[in-house]
Design an enzyme around this catalytic site. Structure first.
Site, short mmCIF file in Angstrom:
data_model
loop_
_atom_site.label_atom_id
_atom_site.label_comp_id
_atom_site.label_asym_id
_atom_site.label_seq_id
_atom_site.Cartn_x
_atom_site.Cartn_y
_atom_site.Cartn_z
N TYR A 51 0.82 -1.20 0.00
CA TYR A 51 0.00 0.00 0.00
C TYR A 51 0.86 1.25 0.00
O TYR A 51 2.07 1.19 0.17
CB TYR A 51 -0.95 0.00 1.21
CG TYR A 51 -0.28 0.37 2.52
CD1 TYR A 51 0.58 -0.51 3.17
CD2 TYR A 51 -0.50 1.62 3.10
CE1 TYR A 51 1.19 -0.15 4.36
CE2 TYR A 51 0.11 1.98 4.30
CZ TYR A 51 0.95 1.08 4.93
OH TYR A 51 1.56 1.44 6.10
N LEU A 61 11.39 1.36 7.04
CA LEU A 61 10.86 1.82 5.77
C LEU A 61 11.61 3.10 5.38
O LEU A 61 11.82 3.98 6.22
CB LEU A 61 9.36 2.13 5.90
CG LEU A 61 8.68 2.50 4.59
CD1 LEU A 61 8.46 1.25 3.73
CD2 LEU A 61 7.35 3.19 4.83
N LYS A 81 6.53 -1.95 2.19
CA LYS A 81 5.32 -1.32 2.72
C LYS A 81 4.16 -2.28 2.51
O LYS A 81 3.36 -2.15 1.58
CB LYS A 81 5.08 0.04 2.04
CG LYS A 81 4.21 0.96 2.88
CD LYS A 81 4.34 2.40 2.43
CE LYS A 81 3.33 3.31 3.06
NZ LYS A 81 3.39 3.39 4.53
N1 PMP Z 1 7.92 3.89 8.78
C1 PMP Z 1 6.76 3.22 8.82
C2 PMP Z 1 6.70 1.89 9.48
C3 PMP Z 1 5.60 3.80 8.25
O1 PMP Z 1 4.43 3.14 8.27
C4 PMP Z 1 5.68 5.10 7.68
C5 PMP Z 1 4.45 5.76 7.14
N2 PMP Z 1 4.06 5.23 5.94
C6 PMP Z 1 6.92 5.75 7.65
C7 PMP Z 1 8.02 5.11 8.21
C8 PMP Z 1 7.07 7.11 7.01
O2 PMP Z 1 7.00 6.99 5.61
P1 PMP Z 1 6.47 8.19 4.71
O3 PMP Z 1 7.29 9.38 5.04
O4 PMP Z 1 6.71 7.72 3.32
O5 PMP Z 1 5.04 8.38 5.03
#
Ligand code: PMP
Length: 278
Positions: A31, A201, A145
């Site tokens: 996602y 991530l 993700k």
């Molecule tokens: N780490 C995790 C585990 C997340 O779920 C998210 C949010 N999607 C992030 C980091 C931050 O990622 P982003 O800046 O792309 O939203």
């Protein structure tokens, strides 16, 4: 309300998801959450690229061109007249009689996307929020993700029950990331965040912040840091698509520095607002 179902914009109530959809049964899918500011998708290419990378890592083939996907998402924002909010999109491995192994390769993924209004969390961003330390019990592919978010939601719930905005997860002494955010600390005017690996991530907001540092002469390094480093930091903040640059002013019982959002955190918030044109 309109949504996207397998590439087509249709009325939400017309969508049927099968009970043997592998996303529903196994969390077998990927996602993204994309921010929409003033009707425009922020860092859309980066999010769509990451979606394809996540899908590739679990061998889901996305049957759409990237450009086609982006165009339909932009159309959805328009028809739903979304100004400030998010797009949520997900792809599952599709529907097939339940078995752990992948279905035959001709089973098409199931793709949905929808929009939701969501304001910028101005008050929290201004005042700062609390964080809760928690052992990172997730699996070893946190770079994907994936829809499998049990570890993340159990962590977030702990934070909520403790009156905290977010958990800061750690593996042993090393800080990994939040339950839905990346973690940054400032020590002696240098911004530090953990280098990307299978354990976190690679946040798109994280990448924007790194670029802002490079463009504005803010000293920065990617380095593993510990719980002690975090508690003794001059500033702490988390980053995510929905929370942008969110100051952490207390972790567990420990007040961070003066208990107010720090100088570099404030600077990055300003630069971020400029970047998104708000
Ligand atoms: N780490 C995790 C585990 C997340 O779920 C998210 C949010 N999607 C992030 C980091 C931050 O990622 P982003 O800046 O792309 O939203």
């Amino acid at each position: 309300e309109n949504i996207i179902f397998n590439g087509e914009i249709i009325e939400r109530s017309k969508v049927n998801i099968d009970i043997e959809d592998r996303g529903y049964q196994f969390g077998d899918g990927v996602y993204e959450v994309i921010r929409v500011y003033n009707g425009k998708l922020f860092t859309k290419e980066e999010h769509i690229n990451r979606l394809y990378e996540s899908a590739e890592k679990i061998s889901i083939q996305i049957p759409y061109e990237k450009l086609e996907l982006i165009q339909t998402l932009e159309e959805l924002v328009q028809v739903n007249q979304l100004d400030t909010g998010i797009i949520y999109l997900q792809l599952t491995r599709g529907s097939f009689p339940r078995q752990h192994g992948f279905p035959k390769s001709d089973v098409p993924p199931v793709y949905v996307a929808y929009t939701r209004e969501m304001p910028i969390p101005k008050v929290s961003m201004d005042e700062g929020v609390k964080g809760l330390l928690i052992e990172d019990i997730r699996w070893l592919r946190c770079d994907i993700k994936s829809l499998n978010l049990l570890g993340n939601i159990l962590a977030k719930q702990k934070a909520a029950e403790s009156g905290c905005f977010e958990t800061i997860q750690h593996r042993g002494e090393e800080v990994t990331e939040g339950s839905s955010s990346n973690v940054f600390i400032v020590k002696d005017n240098c911004l530090i965040t953990r280098p990307v690996s299978n354990l976190i991530l690679n946040g798109i907001t994280r990448q924007v912040i790194i670029k802002l540092c490079q463009e504005n002469g803010i000293s920065f390094k990617e380095e593993i840091f510990t719980i002690d480093d975090l508690l003794e930091a001059d500033e702490v903040f988390i980053s995510s698509t929905t929370s942008e640059v969110m100051p952490i002013i207390q972790v567990n019982e420990k007040v961070i520095s003066t208990g107010k959002p720090g100088k570099i955190t404030r600077k990055l918030q300003q630069l971020f607002q400029q970047k998104i044109g708000m």
